[in-house]
Scaffold this motif. Structure first.
Motif, PDB file in Angstrom:
ATOM      1  N   ASN A 142      58.889  16.746  37.785  1.00  0.00           N
ATOM      2  CA  ASN A 142      58.852  17.507  39.037  1.00  0.00           C
ATOM      3  C   ASN A 142      59.124  18.993  38.807  1.00  0.00           C
ATOM      4  O   ASN A 142      58.584  19.840  39.530  1.00  0.00           O
ATOM      5  CB  ASN A 142      59.872  16.931  40.020  1.00  0.00           C
ATOM      6  N   TYR A 143      59.969  19.305  37.840  1.00  0.00           N
ATOM      7  CA  TYR A 143      60.265  20.719  37.587  1.00  0.00           C
ATOM      8  C   TYR A 143      59.008  21.454  37.136  1.00  0.00           C
ATOM      9  O   TYR A 143      58.692  22.541  37.648  1.00  0.00           O
ATOM     10  CB  TYR A 143      61.353  20.844  36.523  1.00  0.00           C
ATOM     11  N   GLN A 144      58.280  20.879  36.187  1.00  0.00           N
ATOM     12  CA  GLN A 144      57.068  21.528  35.689  1.00  0.00           C
ATOM     13  C   GLN A 144      56.010  21.643  36.781  1.00  0.00           C
ATOM     14  O   GLN A 144      55.314  22.662  36.884  1.00  0.00           O
ATOM     15  CB  GLN A 144      56.508  20.763  34.491  1.00  0.00           C
ATOM     16  N   ARG A 145      55.879  20.605  37.611  1.00  0.00           N
ATOM     17  CA  ARG A 145      54.877  20.655  38.682  1.00  0.00           C
ATOM     18  C   ARG A 145      55.221  21.730  39.709  1.00  0.00           C
ATOM     19  O   ARG A 145      54.339  22.471  40.173  1.00  0.00           O
ATOM     20  CB  ARG A 145      54.767  19.295  39.356  1.00  0.00           C
ATOM     21  N   ALA A 146      56.505  21.804  40.062  1.00  0.00           N
ATOM     22  CA  ALA A 146      56.927  22.810  41.040  1.00  0.00           C
ATOM     23  C   ALA A 146      56.740  24.219  40.474  1.00  0.00           C
ATOM     24  O   ALA A 146      56.269  25.120  41.179  1.00  0.00           O
ATOM     25  CB  ALA A 146      58.386  22.575  41.434  1.00  0.00           C
ATOM     26  N   LEU A 147      57.099  24.410  39.213  1.00  0.00           N
ATOM     27  CA  LEU A 147      56.948  25.728  38.610  1.00  0.00           C
ATOM     28  C   LEU A 147      55.476  26.109  38.501  1.00  0.00           C
ATOM     29  O   LEU A 147      55.100  27.270  38.711  1.00  0.00           O
ATOM     30  CB  LEU A 147      57.601  25.759  37.230  1.00  0.00           C
ATOM     31  N   LEU A 148      54.621  25.128  38.206  1.00  0.00           N
ATOM     32  CA  LEU A 148      53.195  25.392  38.131  1.00  0.00           C
ATOM     33  C   LEU A 148      52.679  25.898  39.481  1.00  0.00           C
ATOM     34  O   LEU A 148      51.863  26.826  39.552  1.00  0.00           O
ATOM     35  CB  LEU A 148      52.452  24.122  37.718  1.00  0.00           C
ATOM     36  N   GLY A 149      53.165  25.283  40.573  1.00  0.00           N
ATOM     37  CA  GLY A 149      52.771  25.743  41.901  1.00  0.00           C
ATOM     38  C   GLY A 149      53.282  27.138  42.199  1.00  0.00           C
ATOM     39  O   GLY A 149      52.556  27.968  42.765  1.00  0.00           O
ATOM     40  N   LEU A 150      54.526  27.436  41.821  1.00  0.00           N
ATOM     41  CA  LEU A 150      55.082  28.768  42.067  1.00  0.00           C
ATOM     42  C   LEU A 150      54.356  29.825  41.239  1.00  0.00           C
ATOM     43  O   LEU A 150      54.161  30.954  41.699  1.00  0.00           O
ATOM     44  CB  LEU A 150      56.571  28.782  41.741  1.00  0.00           C
ATOM     45  N   CYS A 151      53.961  29.473  40.019  1.00  0.00           N
ATOM     46  CA  CYS A 151      53.176  30.405  39.214  1.00  0.00           C
ATOM     47  C   CYS A 151      51.810  30.645  39.850  1.00  0.00           C
ATOM     48  O   CYS A 151      51.271  31.761  39.800  1.00  0.00           O
ATOM     49  CB  CYS A 151      52.996  29.869  37.792  1.00  0.00           C
ATOM     50  N   GLY A 152      51.267  29.602  40.458  1.00  0.00           N
ATOM     51  CA  GLY A 152      49.979  29.751  41.127  1.00  0.00           C
ATOM     52  C   GLY A 152      50.013  30.759  42.267  1.00  0.00           C
ATOM     53  O   GLY A 152      48.985  31.373  42.592  1.00  0.00           O
ATOM     54  N   LEU A 153      51.185  30.951  42.882  1.00  0.00           N
ATOM     55  CA  LEU A 153      51.290  31.934  43.965  1.00  0.00           C
ATOM     56  C   LEU A 153      50.976  33.335  43.461  1.00  0.00           C
ATOM     57  O   LEU A 153      50.371  34.142  44.172  1.00  0.00           O
ATOM     58  CB  LEU A 153      52.698  31.892  44.574  1.00  0.00           C
ATOM     59  N   GLY A 154      51.403  33.649  42.239  1.00  0.00           N
ATOM     60  CA  GLY A 154      51.097  34.956  41.670  1.00  0.00           C
ATOM     61  C   GLY A 154      49.605  35.133  41.451  1.00  0.00           C
ATOM     62  O   GLY A 154      49.054  36.215  41.688  1.00  0.00           O
ATOM     63  N   TRP A 155      48.945  34.086  40.996  1.00  0.00           N
ATOM     64  CA  TRP A 155      47.491  34.146  40.817  1.00  0.00           C
ATOM     65  C   TRP A 155      46.794  34.310  42.161  1.00  0.00           C
ATOM     66  O   TRP A 155      45.809  35.050  42.273  1.00  0.00           O
ATOM     67  CB  TRP A 155      47.009  32.870  40.126  1.00  0.00           C
ATOM     68  N   ALA A 156      47.288  33.605  43.177  1.00  0.00           N
ATOM     69  CA  ALA A 156      46.694  33.723  44.511  1.00  0.00           C
ATOM     70  C   ALA A 156      46.860  35.136  45.048  1.00  0.00           C
ATOM     71  O   ALA A 156      45.930  35.711  45.635  1.00  0.00           O
ATOM     72  CB  ALA A 156      47.336  32.711  45.458  1.00  0.00           C
ATOM     73  N   ALA A 157      48.042  35.728  44.875  1.00  0.00           N
ATOM     74  CA  ALA A 157      48.282  37.088  45.357  1.00  0.00           C
ATOM     75  C   ALA A 157      47.363  38.079  44.658  1.00  0.00           C
ATOM     76  O   ALA A 157      46.878  39.035  45.279  1.00  0.00           O
ATOM     77  CB  ALA A 157      49.745  37.462  45.131  1.00  0.00           C
ATOM     78  N   ASP A 158      47.112  37.862  43.381  1.00  0.00           N
ATOM     79  CA  ASP A 158      46.252  38.760  42.616  1.00  0.00           C
ATOM     80  C   ASP A 158      44.870  38.867  43.259  1.00  0.00           C
ATOM     81  O   ASP A 158      44.395  39.963  43.602  1.00  0.00           O
ATOM     82  CB  ASP A 158      46.146  38.233  41.177  1.00  0.00           C
ATOM     83  N   ASN A 159      44.202  37.737  43.449  1.00  0.00           N
ATOM     84  CA  ASN A 159      42.839  37.775  43.996  1.00  0.00           C
ATOM     85  C   ASN A 159      42.839  38.028  45.498  1.00  0.00           C
ATOM     86  O   ASN A 159      41.865  38.540  46.044  1.00  0.00           O
ATOM     87  CB  ASN A 159      42.118  36.457  43.692  1.00  0.00           C
ATOM     88  N   MET A 160      43.921  37.680  46.184  1.00  0.00           N
ATOM     89  CA  MET A 160      44.021  37.940  47.618  1.00  0.00           C
ATOM     90  C   MET A 160      43.924  39.432  47.904  1.00  0.00           C
ATOM     91  O   MET A 160      43.184  39.877  48.792  1.00  0.00           O
ATOM     92  CB  MET A 160      45.339  37.371  48.140  1.00  0.00           C
ATOM     93  N   TRP A 161      44.648  40.218  47.129  1.00  0.00           N
ATOM     94  CA  TRP A 161      44.624  41.661  47.339  1.00  0.00           C
ATOM     95  C   TRP A 161      43.327  42.282  46.853  1.00  0.00           C
ATOM     96  O   TRP A 161      42.835  43.256  47.459  1.00  0.00           O
ATOM     97  CB  TRP A 161      45.825  42.307  46.647  1.00  0.00           C
ATOM     98  N   LEU A 162      42.738  41.741  45.801  1.00  0.00           N
ATOM     99  CA  LEU A 162      41.444  42.253  45.350  1.00  0.00           C
ATOM    100  C   LEU A 162      40.376  42.028  46.415  1.00  0.00           C
ATOM    101  O   LEU A 162      39.555  42.914  46.696  1.00  0.00           O
ATOM    102  CB  LEU A 162      41.031  41.566  44.045  1.00  0.00           C
ATOM    103  N   GLN A 163      40.365  40.839  47.017  1.00  0.00           N
ATOM    104  CA  GLN A 163      39.398  40.546  48.067  1.00  0.00           C
ATOM    105  C   GLN A 163      39.637  41.433  49.279  1.00  0.00           C
ATOM    106  O   GLN A 163      38.693  41.887  49.941  1.00  0.00           O
ATOM    107  CB  GLN A 163      39.499  39.071  48.465  1.00  0.00           C
ATOM    108  N   ALA A 164      40.908  41.700  49.582  1.00  0.00           N
ATOM    109  CA  ALA A 164      41.234  42.550  50.730  1.00  0.00           C
ATOM    110  C   ALA A 164      40.701  43.963  50.531  1.00  0.00           C
ATOM    111  O   ALA A 164      40.176  44.582  51.469  1.00  0.00           O
ATOM    112  CB  ALA A 164      42.749  42.573  50.944  1.00  0.00           C
ATOM    113  N   VAL A 165      40.839  44.504  49.317  1.00  0.00           N
ATOM    114  CA  VAL A 165      40.327  45.844  49.039  1.00  0.00           C
ATOM    115  C   VAL A 165      38.813  45.886  49.225  1.00  0.00           C
ATOM    116  O   VAL A 165      38.265  46.828  49.822  1.00  0.00           O
ATOM    117  CB  VAL A 165      40.717  46.283  47.619  1.00  0.00           C
ATOM    118  N   ALA A 166      38.111  44.862  48.728  1.00  0.00           N
ATOM    119  CA  ALA A 166      36.654  44.828  48.855  1.00  0.00           C
ATOM    120  C   ALA A 166      36.225  44.783  50.316  1.00  0.00           C
ATOM    121  O   ALA A 166      35.276  45.464  50.722  1.00  0.00           O
ATOM    122  CB  ALA A 166      36.102  43.618  48.095  1.00  0.00           C
ATOM    123  N   VAL A 167      36.926  43.990  51.118  1.00  0.00           N
ATOM    124  CA  VAL A 167      36.573  43.868  52.538  1.00  0.00           C
ATOM    125  C   VAL A 167      36.926  45.141  53.304  1.00  0.00           C
ATOM    126  O   VAL A 167      36.237  45.542  54.248  1.00  0.00           O
ATOM    127  CB  VAL A 167      37.281  42.648  53.159  1.00  0.00           C
TER     128      VAL A 167
END
Length: 490
Positions: free
Chosen positions: A44-69
């Motif tokens: 469970n620790y590795q799965r939870a950390l994997l999800g929390l790390c994914g938030l950083g990846w989501a924020a990365d492309n979220m802001w890139l898409q926002a700039v384009a729009v």
């Protein structure tokens, strides 16, 4: 990053229960540290950390898409000529480039957790700064700062996840790419909610006046909402559960005891009672020799070491003694000189011997793909809006085009990329079964992406254009996940 983070992976899936602690480390291959992490397994620790790390990846492309729009709306807001509007996206990407280097270096010097928690915090702060920007120049500067924060998320979060995952499960790192796609979907949906009813149309589609101060705030609302989302991601990282420093980082900074304690706590969180000693966290001889040549990346002054020694032999804490400015400079130099030299020595290790060809190859592929992928993603929203304006102008109604149609097309484009991460993860895992190298799989998927891109340029029908954009989104996302797996997994 440290070459040891790019360890090889046994592609055979480990189906044993992570609670099974009876396996002797002597029957496993790899270093004692790798064997210990395999014994702990995927819990469970590795799965939870994997999800929390994914938030950083989501924020990365979220802001890139926002700039384009936001680009067309920003151009109307500040009356920016077409030849200069690209400075906004360029400043963002410049910040990302410097941020990846800065935060990656800091994660090697200060530890993974501090950087892991800091990048999203500063992304939220700088996002709020962009919301309050009142000139095009100040917006570019705010986006540059924002880029430095989100640009550090992917490399540092990916490294943190890689160093926590058991060696036999490191192929799961490629699944983080799905968060990258989800981030762009979030930004596209937020834009669809707030931009159409709160934006001035492009000057080419209407002659009626529009007050940009009151009627063109949709892009600012989008930035504000994404700032709150980023802040929520940051809070999730510090409130969700207690994080432990990367055991591999601790080992390679000379803190084996702390690494053993961290792994014991992680095993306990997963429901297993393993007794882990310092001998269980030793890494391979190659890393030990590099450690001897470069020195540990531990930031600790002589004063701190003496203080620790006093604390070990006395229950009474030492008296506080103020440090003079001249001594402060010496302490600061001592604090940074050895770790920076050690970091530089390790970076040299990536460009010598067996690592040189692999490093340069991955850097070259990454740069080429980033150039093409970024140009298309920044160009697409403006293209769809321009085409919608042309279609509206050719109709007899004379009404300005609605922004809802182009933004819905952007949403469809971003949704099309979500399965790509799963496709890439599957291809990375399945390649050995079909006697295919990861290099060949990456080349084939890149070729398919290029074919869809060529088709996009040549076709003109609405549905055909949409099919080609979805194809580009799907295959390019798969291409990125394969590249990330190729760069981090052997």
């Amino acid at each position: 990053m440290h070459p040891s983070t790019l360890s090889s992976v046994n592609e055979t899936d480990d189906n044993s229960d992570y609670e099974n602690d009876q396996t002797s480390s002597g029957t496993l291959s790899g270093s004692p540290l790798d064997n210990t992490m395999d014994r702990i397994g995927m819990g469970n620790y590795q799965r939870a950390l994997l999800g929390l790390c994914g938030l950083g990846w989501a924020a990365d492309n979220m802001w890139l898409q926002a700039v384009a729009v936001a680009l067309p709306r920003v151009q109307v807001q500040y009356s920016v000529p077409t030849s200069s509007i690209g400075y906004l996206s360029a400043s963002t990407f410049l910040g990302m480039m410097l941020g990846a280097l800065l935060w990656g270096t800091l994660s090697d010097l200060l530890g993974r957790i501090r950087v892991f928690q800091s990048t999203l915090f500063f992304a939220a702060v700088f996002g709020f700064l962009a919301f309050n920007a009142d000139t095009f120049l100040s917006l570019c500067f705010a986006n540059f700062l924002l880029g430095t924060a989100v640009g550090g998320s992917m490399p540092t979060d990916g490294t943190f996840a890689l160093e926590i995952l058991p060696p036999k499960k490191r192929h799961l790192l490629t699944s983080l790419s799905i968060f990258f796609s989800i981030g762009s979907v979030v930004a596209a949906f937020v834009a669809l909610m707030v931009i159409p009813g709160n934006s001035c149309p492009p000057t080419s589609t209407t002659s009626s006046p529009c007050d940009v101060q009151t009627e063109n705030k949709g892009w600012k609302y989008m930035i504000l909402i994404l700032t709150f989302i980023t802040a929520a991601m940051f809070l999730a990282r510090i409130l969700f559960f207690r994080l432990h420093e990367s055991p591999r980082f601790l080992v390679h900074t000379g803190r084996e005891v702390e690494a053993a304690i961290a792994l014991t706590d992680i095993a306990k969180f997963n429901g297993s009672r393993l007794q882990i000693t310092v001998a269980d966290v030793k890494d391979d001889e190659e890393d030990d020799s590099r450690e001897a040549a470069c020195g540990p990346l531990r930031i600790q002054t002589q004063h701190e070491e003496e203080r620790e020694g006093l604390l070990e032999h006395s229950s009474t804490p030492p008296m506080y003694r103020p440090v003079s400015p001249s001594k402060s400079v010496g302490v600061l130099r001592q604090l940074l000189e050895a770790p920076l030299n050690g970091w530089y020595c390790r970076m040299q290790g990536l460009l010598t011997g067996e690592w040189k060809q692999r490093t340069l190859l991955v850097w070259g592929i990454w740069m080429s793909m980033a150039l093409a992928f970024t140009m298309f993603n920044v160009f697409l929203p403006t293209f769809l809006e321009y085409r919608s304006g042309e279609n509206s102008a050719s109709e007899s109604s004379g009404e300005p085009s609605s922004l809802s149609g182009p933004l819905w097309e952007v949403v469809i484009f971003t949704l099309g990329g979500c399965p790509g991460a799963l496709v890439g993860a599957y291809l990375i895992d399945a390649a050995p079964r079909y006697h295919m190298s990861k290099s060949l799989v990456l080349a084939l998927v890149t070729f398919v992406t290029a074919a869809f891109s060529l088709a996009f340029v040549m076709v003109s029908g609405y549905y055909v254009v949409m099919i080609t954009t979805i194809g580009i989104s799907l295959t390019s996302t798969a291409m990125w996940s394969i590249l990330y797996g190729y760069g981090h997994l052997k």
